[in-house]
Design a protein around this motif. Sequence first.
Motif, mmCIF file in Angstrom:
data_model
loop_
_atom_site.group_PDB
_atom_site.id
_atom_site.type_symbol
_atom_site.label_atom_id
_atom_site.label_comp_id
_atom_site.label_asym_id
_atom_site.label_seq_id
_atom_site.Cartn_x
_atom_site.Cartn_y
_atom_site.Cartn_z
ATOM 1 N N GLU A 364 0.961 -9.345 7.190
ATOM 2 C CA GLU A 364 0.983 -8.476 8.267
ATOM 3 C C GLU A 364 0.273 -9.230 9.325
ATOM 4 O O GLU A 364 0.566 -9.414 10.452
ATOM 5 N N THR A 365 -0.842 -10.002 9.036
ATOM 6 C CA THR A 365 -1.848 -10.647 10.011
ATOM 7 C C THR A 365 -0.856 -11.741 10.261
ATOM 8 O O THR A 365 -0.824 -12.432 11.670
ATOM 9 N N LEU A 366 -0.385 -12.778 9.555
ATOM 10 C CA LEU A 366 0.531 -13.730 9.973
ATOM 11 C C LEU A 366 1.763 -13.439 10.894
ATOM 12 O O LEU A 366 1.968 -14.040 11.772
ATOM 13 N N GLY A 369 0.286 -12.692 14.312
ATOM 14 C CA GLY A 369 -0.025 -13.925 14.871
ATOM 15 C C GLY A 369 1.241 -14.740 15.453
ATOM 16 O O GLY A 369 1.173 -15.262 16.518
ATOM 17 N N VAL A 370 2.367 -14.747 14.786
ATOM 18 C CA VAL A 370 3.778 -15.404 15.155
ATOM 19 C C VAL A 370 4.304 -14.760 16.191
ATOM 20 O O VAL A 370 4.681 -15.277 17.175
ATOM 21 N N ALA A 434 -1.502 -6.659 21.993
ATOM 22 C CA ALA A 434 -3.023 -6.990 22.509
ATOM 23 C C ALA A 434 -3.061 -8.513 22.704
ATOM 24 O O ALA A 434 -3.445 -9.059 23.571
ATOM 25 N N LEU A 435 -2.804 -9.314 21.514
ATOM 26 C CA LEU A 435 -2.944 -10.802 21.491
ATOM 27 C C LEU A 435 -1.857 -11.482 22.532
ATOM 28 O O LEU A 435 -2.237 -12.568 22.741
ATOM 29 N N ALA A 436 -0.611 -11.051 22.430
ATOM 30 C CA ALA A 436 0.310 -11.345 23.444
ATOM 31 C C ALA A 436 -0.186 -11.649 24.987
ATOM 32 O O ALA A 436 -0.102 -12.389 25.548
ATOM 33 N N VAL A 437 -0.836 -10.596 25.133
ATOM 34 C CA VAL A 437 -1.348 -10.479 26.675
ATOM 35 C C VAL A 437 -2.600 -11.360 26.781
ATOM 36 O O VAL A 437 -2.463 -12.042 27.584
ATOM 37 N N LEU A 493 -1.479 -20.441 17.808
ATOM 38 C CA LEU A 493 -1.060 -19.722 16.595
ATOM 39 C C LEU A 493 -2.261 -19.461 15.698
ATOM 40 O O LEU A 493 -2.453 -18.363 15.366
ATOM 41 N N ASP A 494 -2.797 -20.345 15.247
ATOM 42 C CA ASP A 494 -4.080 -20.169 14.553
ATOM 43 C C ASP A 494 -5.198 -19.070 15.185
ATOM 44 O O ASP A 494 -5.865 -18.519 14.371
#
Length: 553
Positions: A364-366, A369-370, A434-437, A493-494
């Motif tokens: 789910e974490t991967l 991130g992707v 949230a990470l996309a923004v 990504l990382d």
Amino acid sequence: MAEPGHAGPGPARPPVRPPVRPPLTARHARLTAAVLLALAAVVTSAVSLDVSLTAFTEGAEDVGNLIDRMLPARLDEPGRIVDLAVETLLIAVLGTVLATVLSVPLAFLAARNTGPGRLVRTGARGVITFCRAVPDLVFAVLLVRAMGIGVLPGVLALGLHSVGMLGKVFAEAIEDSDPGPREAARATGAGRLQELAAGVLPQVVPAWISLFVYRIDINLRTSVVLGFVGAGGIGFALQDALRGLVYDRALGIVVVILVIIAGMELLSIGLRRLLLTRPVAGRAAGATAPRDTVRVTAPWSRERIARFGSAALLAAVTVHGLFALEIDPREVFTSLDDIADMAGRMLPPDFTAVGGALTTALLETLAIGVVATAAGVVLSIPLGLLAAHPVAPHPLVYWGARATILGVRAIPELVLAIVFVAAIGLGPLAGAAALAVGSVGFLGKLVADAAEEIDPGPLEAVRAVGGGWWQRLSTAVVPQVVPSLVGSSLYLLDVNIRASTVLGIVGAGGVGFLLFEAVRTLNFAFAGGIVLLVFVVVIVVERCSGWLRRQVR
């Protein structure tokens, strides 16, 4: 009878030739396969997270209600908030200075063209990757438990984690340097250290300074989050406001953070313009001086004055920060036994605490991130290009794009995750959004900086033949930006994979919830297992990044 290919009387038409296409090489085949694999990973991840527009539209009303509760922003106890903001700024500066001191020798050891041997390079890259794999919040939690609540654990956590970024990009700048000056220094009989100082440092220092300033504003946002676990700064006040559901006070604190980051952004822009300005030929070399005059020292150009002034200011702020925050560097050495004991509790790592739930959470974490990285790349490329001077069609467009990137970067991902959890609900989709923004603030700036560092020659050549804005962008700017964009996107990504481990603390999915539950319940062996898994993932992404950078270079 008409000849074949000739319809009648008159001059014969030249035969129609098929368009010339570049030959399909093994390199092109590998790049095509990599692109297809990346697209497949994005689609698979999006399906696994159940990404859909309806999830966002259905939560629009909840977001509107949350924004209504945030406005107008309110700032209680402004004196205390300002003191905490200054403390946060000093923590960020000291952490970045510490990271730089550690990263410079590591970068020279890790770079392929300066590392003394493969074993040393591998070891240095392993240290850098480990620092990047361990989330800064995990460093802070462990250091706070080992050393107690205070600002020193926050400085150390920022410094150690920042080595992961600065060491990597410093090493890449060294690898991209022109070997000519280094070979010239070697030809004069210079030793190894003299060779690096004279042939490599002058080429990489401007990029290093830009990255240093950029890392400070990253650490500003990070230090806000570190306050959640008692590592000092304004984060404690923000956490208190969010925990009490006093959202207008929380927004007021975010505005203060935005003002500080805006100041750092203006400083970064000024430094970049000074360092990237090329001196006029002849004048900088002392062409107006008498012929019998021999210049034995470098001229005090604007660039040199800026460097010395910035170094003096940084030294003054560092010394002031040590005294203002009452930091005793000797405490680091006196706490080594406690830090080693805390690190030893994570060994040997345990992967069996929750059974198959760990594998599910890691996948789910991967996926988070992707998906977040793909969305961030799509949003950041146009915005970042418009925020670059050589590309922006008008100053208003330039400043508008820069302001947008700055505004997004001022909001910590943890706060964005809270907003999306309120809108979408608990789960990985909120974390991905949230990470996309947040990626717009990270990658947008890197794209803009890369576009401002391009060789102006091709751009001027296209302009000289009457090429329009689109022609200049597509033929002179984008081809030069692509290598940097590939490396930055894979680094993003990382970054997002590691950030998703932090967002789990507010219910935004991924392995983060398990990680912080392990730390909270003192199950450090299980926490060590999670960190080791994230470390392996970061190494894989690191290898892919290096391979793709070599293919597109």
